[in-house]
Design an enzyme around this catalytic site. Structure first.
Site, short mmCIF file in Angstrom:
data_model
loop_
_atom_site.label_atom_id
_atom_site.label_comp_id
_atom_site.label_asym_id
_atom_site.label_seq_id
_atom_site.Cartn_x
_atom_site.Cartn_y
_atom_site.Cartn_z
N CYS A 1 20.82 38.67 23.03
CA CYS A 1 20.94 39.80 22.11
C CYS A 1 21.17 39.31 20.67
CB CYS A 1 22.04 40.74 22.61
SG CYS A 1 21.94 42.37 21.86
N TYR A 2 22.36 39.46 20.12
CA TYR A 2 22.66 38.96 18.77
C TYR A 2 22.32 37.47 18.70
CZ TYR A 2 25.50 38.28 14.51
OH TYR A 2 25.95 38.00 13.24
N SER B 1 57.28 37.55 36.89
CA SER B 1 57.50 38.97 37.16
C SER B 1 57.35 39.28 38.64
CB SER B 1 56.46 39.79 36.38
OG SER B 1 55.18 39.58 36.97
N GLY B 2 56.86 38.31 39.40
CA GLY B 2 56.56 38.60 40.80
C GLY B 2 55.09 38.92 40.98
N GLY B 3 54.42 39.24 39.87
CA GLY B 3 52.99 39.53 39.94
C GLY B 3 52.17 38.25 40.08
N VAL B 4 50.88 38.44 40.36
CA VAL B 4 50.01 37.29 40.62
C VAL B 4 49.89 36.38 39.39
CG1 VAL B 4 47.69 36.59 41.32
CG2 VAL B 4 48.62 38.75 42.13
N ASP B 5 49.65 36.98 38.22
CA ASP B 5 49.33 36.17 37.05
C ASP B 5 50.48 35.23 36.66
OD1 ASP B 5 47.24 37.88 37.22
OD2 ASP B 5 47.83 39.11 35.51
N SER B 6 51.68 35.81 36.55
CA SER B 6 52.78 34.95 36.12
C SER B 6 53.11 33.94 37.21
CB SER B 6 54.01 35.78 35.73
OG SER B 6 54.53 36.47 36.83
N SER B 7 52.92 34.30 38.48
CA SER B 7 53.19 33.34 39.56
C SER B 7 52.23 32.16 39.48
CB SER B 7 53.03 34.00 40.94
OG SER B 7 53.93 35.06 41.07
N HIS C 1 20.76 41.74 28.42
CA HIS C 1 21.96 41.05 28.90
C HIS C 1 21.82 40.62 30.36
CE1 HIS C 1 24.53 41.82 25.38
NE2 HIS C 1 23.73 42.87 25.23
N GLY D 1 26.70 40.49 20.13
CA GLY D 1 27.78 40.82 19.20
C GLY D 1 27.50 42.16 18.56
N LYS E 1 40.84 38.16 37.09
CA LYS E 1 41.87 38.34 38.12
C LYS E 1 41.49 37.67 39.46
CE LYS E 1 45.68 40.81 39.00
NZ LYS E 1 46.75 40.95 37.99
N GLU F 1 23.80 38.84 31.96
CA GLU F 1 25.13 38.70 32.56
C GLU F 1 25.64 40.00 33.18
OE1 GLU F 1 24.34 38.81 29.45
OE2 GLU F 1 25.87 39.63 28.13
#
Ligand code: XMP
Length: 522
Positions: free
Chosen positions: A88-89, A233-239, A178, A61, A378, A180
């Site tokens: 870390c934090y 929207s036709g995009g991946v996320d909203s689909s 870190h 953080g 994504k 990660e």
């Protein structure tokens, strides 16, 4: 998500820019992971033992643990039997809570790649050799300069700073660095040791499990009778959101697709084929293209174009939404990076471009929000889409900006120029698919330039427009490199565009990287 969570690892977020990566690394191991903000009421339940999981990670953080008002550990957390890893934090919180001291230290902070020496290969360092050294990613000002009696140092940097600690009796560990971040050489190995050897996770979690638990939690949120609206929207996320919501609540979902006339070739058809045809979703397609194109008339300023499109979109969406009776919820395809950019980024940043998508809806829109992809990246969303049965053509599509082709047409956005660009873009994209190059680039598209140049076709002089081809490789769109497409391939695309698209007599290839250019031209 209850079932998965009991078997998984909870990451408590203290605001690090890397928090999402922790959850992602864990999920990559086949272990379910969720991120909870440190002040989430569930953290107290976790600390009281009322919510169970296999392991807890405390993130880094930007704050200083010793400052008044700095986020602290929930009471009781360190008394749990559940293994804990503080990063870390997070490590500094553990040390401070147990009576150690955290300060600026004499050696100062460490940033970037740093060598650490493994002193006692215990806990998450268990797979490394005593006396060996490894490169890690550091990003800290404060250090633990006095260890409490319960903790022993198990690794140190060459500056003598404590790099990793372990509790003498319990499964409590801390890393100043870190694990990660991909620059930490043995980071994946350390996370693996923590998840499997220490937390005893099974590693059998996958996107199929995510679907199950997400469906259960959507049903719980929406209840037995409420309706949900989802902007497509036709995009991946909203689909993917639409497919997931449909799996959860079936015909209590209504999708809204606004055709703004600025779409790619076959965008509207594909959405209809998939959602009406395949999934049988109640889909409202609103043809608002006239409104958008009129609104954009003679506007050539990129930012103004974006604002006009954003505003018309909101108005159209509100009109449609208010005509759908009984809907209390709005489902959105907000992803992890969107959440973190708005929450953890902190500090003012300069607007390079005003991004607009369905996520840019006004706050006073009278709906409760559901964002089932908030935990995902994504590429995880793509895997989820496939799991839900979305066709490859939808799931694997390159990103497409909310303002659509309007920001790929330099200058005036007219119907005829839109048609010209759409055709050229389709030729480019189809050729990439034909040559198996589509998946090797992160994003590719055509741009219509506001100039005309002289050419010769047959025996005639032409004076027509220019198309630029853009193809980039990238991990996340934040930075990007020009794609090294073969010249032969580019030549073929150029010939096809000039021969087939009326009004274009020249094609150029954009070889700039981001930064200093951006991916889109406007
Ligand atoms: P830039 O052009 O900023 O683009 O390098 C980075 C990524 O973001 C996409 N992009 C947008 N996406 N609304 C969106 O939803 C927008 O207004 C917008 N502008 C750019 C761009 O296509 C690229 O993938």
């Amino acid at each position: 998500m209850k079932q998965s969570l009991q078997e998984g690892i909870i990451v408590i977020d203290y605001g690090s820019q890397y928090t999402l990566l922790i959850a992602r690394r864990v999920r990559e191991l086949g272990v379910y992971s969720e991120v909870w903000p440190f002040d989430d009421p569930r953290v107290d339940l976790l600390a009281k033992g009322e919510i169970r999981c296999r392991g807890i990670v405390l993130s880094g953080g930007p704050g200083q643990v010793r400052e008044t008002g700095a986020p602290q550990l929930a009471t009781g957390l360190l008394d749990l039997e559940t293994p804990i890893l503080g990063i870390c934090y997070g490590m500094q919180l553990i040390a401070q809570e147990m009576g150690g001291s955290v300060d600026e230290g004499t050696a100062g902070g460490e940033y970037g790649r740093t060598k650490v020496n493994i002193e006692v290969p215990r806990g998450p360092l268990g797979s490394l050799e005593a006396g060996s050294s490894t490169t890690v990613w550091m990003s800290h000002g404060d250090t633990v300069d006095e260890l409490p009696a319960e903790l022993e140092a198990i690794a140190a940097t060459e500056n003598g700073i404590v790099a990793a600690v372990a509790h003498r009796q319990k499964e409590v560990y801390g890393f100043q660095f870190h694990p990660e971040v991909s620059h930490t050489e043995a980071g994946a190995e350390m996370m693996k040791e923590f998840a499997f050897t220490i937390c005893r996770c099974e590693g059998d979690w996958n996107m199929g499990n995510f679907v199950e638990s997400a469906v259960a939690s959507i049903r719980e949120t929406v209840g037995e009778s409420d309706h949900v609206i989802c902007g497509l929207s036709g995009g991946v996320d909203s689909s993917v959101v639409a497919a997931l919501m449909h799996r959860a609540i079936g015909d209590r979902l209504t999708c809204v697709f606004v055709d703004n006339g600025l779409l790619r070739h076959r965008e509207a058809e594909l959405v209809q084929e998939v959602f009406e045809g395949h999934f049988g979703v109640d889909l409202r397609v609103v043809d608002a293209s006239e409104r958008f194109i009129e609104g954009l008339a003679e506007e050539i300023d990129p930012e103004k174009k974006r604002r006009i499109i954003g505003e018309i979109f909101i108005r159209v969406f509100e009109e449609v939404a208010s005509s759908i009776e009984g809907a209390r919820f709005l489902a959105q395809g907000t992803l992890y990076p969107d959440v973190i950019e708005s929450v953890s980024a902190g500090g003012p940043s300069v607007t390079i471009k005003t991004h607009h998508n369905v996520g840019g809806l006004p706050e006073d829109l009278d709906f409760l929000l559901i964002e089932p992809l908030r935990e995902l990246f994504k590429d995880e969303v793509r895997v989820l889409g496939r799991e839900l049965g979305l066709p490859e053509e939808s799931v694997g599509r390159h990103p497409f900006p909310g303002p659509g082709l309007a920001i790929r047409i330099m200058g005036d956005v007219t119907r005829s120029r839109l048609k010209r660009l759409r055709e050229a873009d389709d030729i480019f994209i189809s050729a990439l698919r034909e040559s198996n190059l589509y998946d090797s680039v992160w994003q590719a598209f055509a741009v219509l330039l506001p100039i005309q140049t002289v050419g010769v076709m047959g025996d005639k002089r032409t004076y027509e427009e220019v198309v630029a081809l853009r193809a980039v490789t990238s991990r996340d769109g934040m930075t990007a490199d020009r794609a090294h497409l073969p010249m032969e391939f580019l030549g073929k695309v150029s010939d096809r565009i000039i021969n087939r698209v009326t009004g274009i007599n020249r094609v150029v290839y954009d070889v700039s990287s981001k930064p200093p250019a951006t991916i889109e031209w406007e």
